[in-house]
Design an enzyme around this catalytic site. Sequence first.
Site, PDB file in Angstrom:
ATOM      1  N   GLY A  46      12.511  39.397  -1.252  1.00 36.39           N
ATOM      2  CA  GLY A  46      11.258  39.101  -0.563  1.00 36.39           C
ATOM      3  C   GLY A  46      11.329  39.599   0.864  1.00 36.39           C
ATOM      4  O   GLY A  46      12.432  39.840   1.390  1.00 36.39           O
ATOM      5  N   GLN A  51       9.275  39.692   9.773  1.00 35.71           N
ATOM      6  CA  GLN A  51      10.662  40.160   9.857  1.00 35.71           C
ATOM      7  C   GLN A  51      10.773  41.604  10.334  1.00 35.71           C
ATOM      8  O   GLN A  51      11.836  42.034  10.757  1.00 35.71           O
ATOM      9  CB  GLN A  51      11.340  40.030   8.486  1.00 35.71           C
ATOM     10  CG  GLN A  51      11.549  38.590   8.054  1.00 35.71           C
ATOM     11  CD  GLN A  51      12.150  38.505   6.669  1.00 35.71           C
ATOM     12  OE1 GLN A  51      11.448  38.564   5.675  1.00 35.71           O
ATOM     13  NE2 GLN A  51      13.469  38.393   6.595  1.00 35.71           N
ATOM     14  N   CYS A  92      18.847  35.051   3.875  1.00 32.92           N
ATOM     15  CA  CYS A  92      17.707  35.671   4.545  1.00 32.92           C
ATOM     16  C   CYS A  92      18.153  36.964   5.194  1.00 32.92           C
ATOM     17  O   CYS A  92      19.213  37.009   5.825  1.00 32.92           O
ATOM     18  CB  CYS A  92      17.153  34.718   5.609  1.00 32.92           C
ATOM     19  SG  CYS A  92      15.709  35.376   6.473  1.00 32.92           S
ATOM     20  N   LEU A  93      17.342  38.004   5.041  1.00 30.21           N
ATOM     21  CA  LEU A  93      17.683  39.303   5.638  1.00 30.21           C
ATOM     22  C   LEU A  93      17.699  39.215   7.163  1.00 30.21           C
ATOM     23  O   LEU A  93      18.341  40.037   7.818  1.00 30.21           O
ATOM     24  CB  LEU A  93      16.685  40.370   5.173  1.00 30.21           C
ATOM     25  CG  LEU A  93      16.704  40.671   3.664  1.00 30.21           C
ATOM     26  CD1 LEU A  93      15.562  41.613   3.297  1.00 30.21           C
ATOM     27  CD2 LEU A  93      18.048  41.260   3.245  1.00 30.21           C
ATOM     28  N   HIS A 134       9.859  30.237   1.170  1.00 31.52           N
ATOM     29  CA  HIS A 134      10.698  30.866   2.200  1.00 31.52           C
ATOM     30  C   HIS A 134       9.874  31.883   3.017  1.00 31.52           C
ATOM     31  O   HIS A 134       9.945  31.905   4.249  1.00 31.52           O
ATOM     32  CB  HIS A 134      11.901  31.534   1.509  1.00 31.52           C
ATOM     33  CG  HIS A 134      12.818  32.306   2.388  1.00 31.52           C
ATOM     34  ND1 HIS A 134      14.126  31.927   2.637  1.00 31.52           N
ATOM     35  CD2 HIS A 134      12.651  33.459   3.079  1.00 31.52           C
ATOM     36  CE1 HIS A 134      14.692  32.810   3.442  1.00 31.52           C
ATOM     37  NE2 HIS A 134      13.824  33.760   3.720  1.00 31.52           N
ATOM     38  N   GLU A 135       9.081  32.703   2.333  1.00 28.27           N
ATOM     39  CA  GLU A 135       8.298  33.745   3.025  1.00 28.27           C
ATOM     40  C   GLU A 135       7.145  33.146   3.838  1.00 28.27           C
ATOM     41  O   GLU A 135       6.854  33.613   4.945  1.00 28.27           O
ATOM     42  CB  GLU A 135       7.740  34.768   2.027  1.00 28.27           C
ATOM     43  CG  GLU A 135       8.761  35.491   1.158  1.00 28.27           C
ATOM     44  CD  GLU A 135       9.935  36.067   1.911  1.00 28.27           C
ATOM     45  OE1 GLU A 135       9.835  36.314   3.124  1.00 28.27           O
ATOM     46  OE2 GLU A 135      10.989  36.253   1.284  1.00 28.27           O
ATOM     47  N   HIS A 138       8.377  32.126   7.150  1.00 26.77           N
ATOM     48  CA  HIS A 138       8.492  33.254   8.101  1.00 26.77           C
ATOM     49  C   HIS A 138       7.164  33.490   8.826  1.00 26.77           C
ATOM     50  O   HIS A 138       7.146  33.705  10.041  1.00 26.77           O
ATOM     51  CB  HIS A 138       8.869  34.547   7.374  1.00 26.77           C
ATOM     52  CG  HIS A 138      10.339  34.721   7.141  1.00 26.77           C
ATOM     53  ND1 HIS A 138      11.267  34.718   8.166  1.00 26.77           N
ATOM     54  CD2 HIS A 138      11.049  34.934   6.004  1.00 26.77           C
ATOM     55  CE1 HIS A 138      12.473  34.925   7.655  1.00 26.77           C
ATOM     56  NE2 HIS A 138      12.381  35.051   6.345  1.00 26.77           N
TER      57      HIS A 138
HETATM   58  O1  GNR Z   1      16.704  38.428  -0.387  1.00 27.12           O
HETATM   59  C1  GNR Z   1      16.493  37.221  -0.234  1.00 27.12           C
HETATM   60  N1  GNR Z   1      17.079  36.328  -1.062  1.00 27.12           N
HETATM   61  C2  GNR Z   1      16.761  34.993  -1.083  1.00 27.12           C
HETATM   62  C3  GNR Z   1      17.617  34.131  -1.772  1.00 27.12           C
HETATM   63  C4  GNR Z   1      17.331  32.800  -1.846  1.00 27.12           C
HETATM   64  C5  GNR Z   1      16.204  32.294  -1.248  1.00 27.12           C
HETATM   65  C6  GNR Z   1      15.354  33.121  -0.539  1.00 27.12           C
HETATM   66  C7  GNR Z   1      15.626  34.460  -0.459  1.00 27.12           C
HETATM   67  S1  GNR Z   1      14.548  35.509   0.391  1.00 27.12           S
HETATM   68  C8  GNR Z   1      15.661  36.757   0.900  1.00 27.12           C
HETATM   69  C9  GNR Z   1      14.925  37.889   1.587  1.00 27.12           C
HETATM   70  C10 GNR Z   1      14.305  37.368   2.867  1.00 27.12           C
HETATM   71  O2  GNR Z   1      14.915  37.136   3.862  1.00 27.12           O
HETATM   72  N2  GNR Z   1      13.028  37.131   2.812  1.00 27.12           N
HETATM   73  O3  GNR Z   1      12.425  36.608   3.900  1.00 27.12           O
HETATM   74 NI    NI Z   2      13.940  35.501   4.951  1.00 22.25          NI
END
Ligand code: GNR
Ligand code: NI
Length: 189
Positions: A46, A51, A92-93, A134-135, A138
């Site tokens: 995601g 980001q 998270c990236l 999660h997104e 952000h």
């Molecule tokens: O790549 C991603 N893996 C992930 C694993 C568990 C819960 C959420 C994520 S999202 C993350 C990519 C990211 O940072 N998206 O904002």
């Molecule tokens: Ni993230």
Amino acid sequence: MALLPILEFPDPRLRKIAVTVDTVTDDIRKLAQDMLETMYAAPGIGLAASQINVHQRVVVIDVSEEGDDPRVLINPSWEPLSNEMHQYQEGCLSVPEFYDDVERHSKIQLSALNEHGEPISEVAEGLFAVCIQHELDHLNGKLFIDYLSRLKRERIRKKLEKKHRDDIKDALYEAKVKAQEQAKLDAQA
Ligand code: GNR
Ligand code: NI
């Protein structure tokens, strides 16, 4: 298509609140395509526009095994469909190389616009539901590490600040070596 640099914690730009997209234009579609390319290259499941320092409510997600189910979500929102919570080890990236458990709603109702500007509404569960929550965070300037203890978050902040200093040192050293090599070539010419 283009690969876009990803902001990393504790960059204050990750705390900005993204604005609603008025109209799904070609520019928004181009942004979503660049985000998908950046997400697949990372690799990640995601990516929120926040980001990559674009503070508009655009998210891309692909939670398929094969990485062949790209989803574009514009102005996404969700509501819990049950009070059941599920713990999942998140990453998270924007917080590279740290993983920890976060509790999210197991089952949610997702609403958004797709890349054609059409409204969509669907039930999400499992990893898709985790990723949507999660997104969405952000887009509201929130990171998964905000759910952890202050001690854990501070430890992560210190380690990433050191990594960023080291990255800059490495880049400067690389540039210096390159300049020396060029000077040598120039001298021979
Ligand atoms: O790549 C991603 N893996 C992930 C694993 C568990 C819960 C959420 C994520 S999202 C993350 C990519 C990211 O940072 N998206 O904002
Ligand atoms: Ni993230």
